[in-house]
Enzyme design. Structure first.
Site, PDB file in Angstrom:
ATOM      1  N   HIS A 176       0.831  -1.209   0.000  1.00  0.00           N
ATOM      2  CA  HIS A 176       0.000   0.000   0.000  1.00  0.00           C
ATOM      3  C   HIS A 176       0.865   1.259   0.000  1.00  0.00           C
ATOM      4  O   HIS A 176       2.040   1.214   0.378  1.00  0.00           O
ATOM      5  CB  HIS A 176      -0.856   0.047   1.283  1.00  0.00           C
ATOM      6  N   CYS A 277      -2.928   0.235  10.089  1.00  0.00           N
ATOM      7  CA  CYS A 277      -3.870  -0.772   9.560  1.00  0.00           C
ATOM      8  C   CYS A 277      -4.891  -1.235  10.589  1.00  0.00           C
ATOM      9  O   CYS A 277      -5.973  -1.697  10.223  1.00  0.00           O
ATOM     10  CB  CYS A 277      -3.116  -2.013   9.106  1.00  0.00           C
TER      11      CYS A 277
HETATM   12  N1  GLY Z   1      -2.346  -8.960   5.125  1.00  0.00           N
HETATM   13  C1  GLY Z   1      -2.815  -7.685   4.772  1.00  0.00           C
HETATM   14  C2  GLY Z   1      -3.339  -7.666   3.394  1.00  0.00           C
HETATM   15  O1  GLY Z   1      -2.706  -8.256   2.572  1.00  0.00           O
HETATM   16  O2  GLY Z   1      -4.368  -7.149   3.065  1.00  0.00           O
END
Ligand code: GLY
Length: 288
Positions: A176, A277
């Site tokens: 991200h 997150c």
């Molecule tokens: N493990 C976080 C994702 O890949 O969305």
């Protein structure tokens, strides 16, 4: 994708947080990039680290924390940031890029409804957006175009938050956009040192009318931190611990205006999870 923009004075203001406990299925089934495929998750430690994270938000910072239960059928459900982008009293429920994560949105929808937010749902089947690709600076949005987030997703975000400019940034080497950056203060972008991170920062600087200060840390993972501005407590920064990233921690320790709170994230980091997150942060200004 232009908007009116606003000052960054409200950045970090926060009254509520939504979190979701990690399921045991995370250890074996959570998505992760190939580079991390061999790293073994210590689930008991992951739980302890998560509980500490929640305790900081709740007990140390005084936020109202809505704790959603783990769902074993959703191995990545602890990463709540990806399923909702909240700005002021509007929440955009995303359409996560990974099909295995789409059902995570349902519990988040109920949680955000309970907070009486204005909810917008991303129903367009051409769109994908993970909240981990959304950097809100308080003045504007940057949206990473990654394997998880596409241009249509960014357009829907721009339609939802019309008061703000939205610019897109290519992301290719990381999961991200916020895998290597985040806001560390009202005008301060924390950024990793990798070539990809520095290139993305340059793109953001070129796209913006505003001049941000930057806080460069040696480790990309450590550049994901959480800035909060809590009345009575002031500027707060949750950042990765010196045990995990000693050189990056030294950079944070030079910030004299912030209350620094080191938080370990050794286990969720193995499945590409960063500090931002694990929560959706909300500033409720209207009465519930
Ligand atoms: N493990 C976080 C994702 O890949 O969305």
């Amino acid at each position: 994708m232009a908007g009116l923009g606003r000052g960054a004075g409200g950045l970090g203001r926060c009254s509520h947080a939504v979190v979701r406990a990690p399921p045991e299925s995370l250890s074996r089934q959570a998505l992760r990039r190939k580079a991390k495929a061999s790293e073994v998750v210590d689930f008991a430690r992951a739980e302890r680290e998560f509980q500490l994270y929640v305790a900081v938000l709740k007990s140390k910072l005084g936020l109202q924390v809505l704790e959603l239960p783990a769902d074993e059928s959703l191995p990545d459900c602890v990463f709540v940031e990806d399923v909702a982008v909240v700005c002021e009293e509007t929440a955009l429920l995303t359409r996560p890029g990974a099909p295995s994560r789409r059902k995570e949105v349902e519990a988040m929808k109920r949680a955000l409804e309970s907070l009486s937010l204005n909810i917008v749902e991303m129903t367009d089947e051409q769109a994908t957006l993970d909240g981990g690709d959304v950097l809100f600076t308080g003045r504007e949005f940057f949206v990473g175009l990654s394997n998880r987030t596409n241009r249509r997703g960014a357009e829907i975000l721009a339609d939802t938050f019309k008061d703000y400019a939205v610019s897109t940034v290519p992301v290719s080497d990381s999961l991200h956009l916020k895998s290597f950056c985040s806001m560390a203060g009202p005008n301060l972008i924390a950024i990793g040192s990798s070539e990809a991170a520095q290139k993305a920062l340059k793109t953001m600087q070129q796209m913006s009318d505003h001049r941000y200060d930057k806080l460069t840390v040696p480790d990309d993972e450590a550049a994901n931190c959480i800035y909060l501005n809590i009345p009575g407590k002031g500027h707060i920064l949750l950042h990765r611990t010196p045990e995990e990233y000693p050189e990056s921690a030294k950079v944070f320790e030079k910030l004299k205006d912030h209350m620094l709170i080191p938080i370990a994230n050794t286990e969720l980091g193995k499945v590409d999870g960063a500090l931002t997150c694990c929560s959706v942060l909300i500033n409720k200004t209207s009465q519930l």
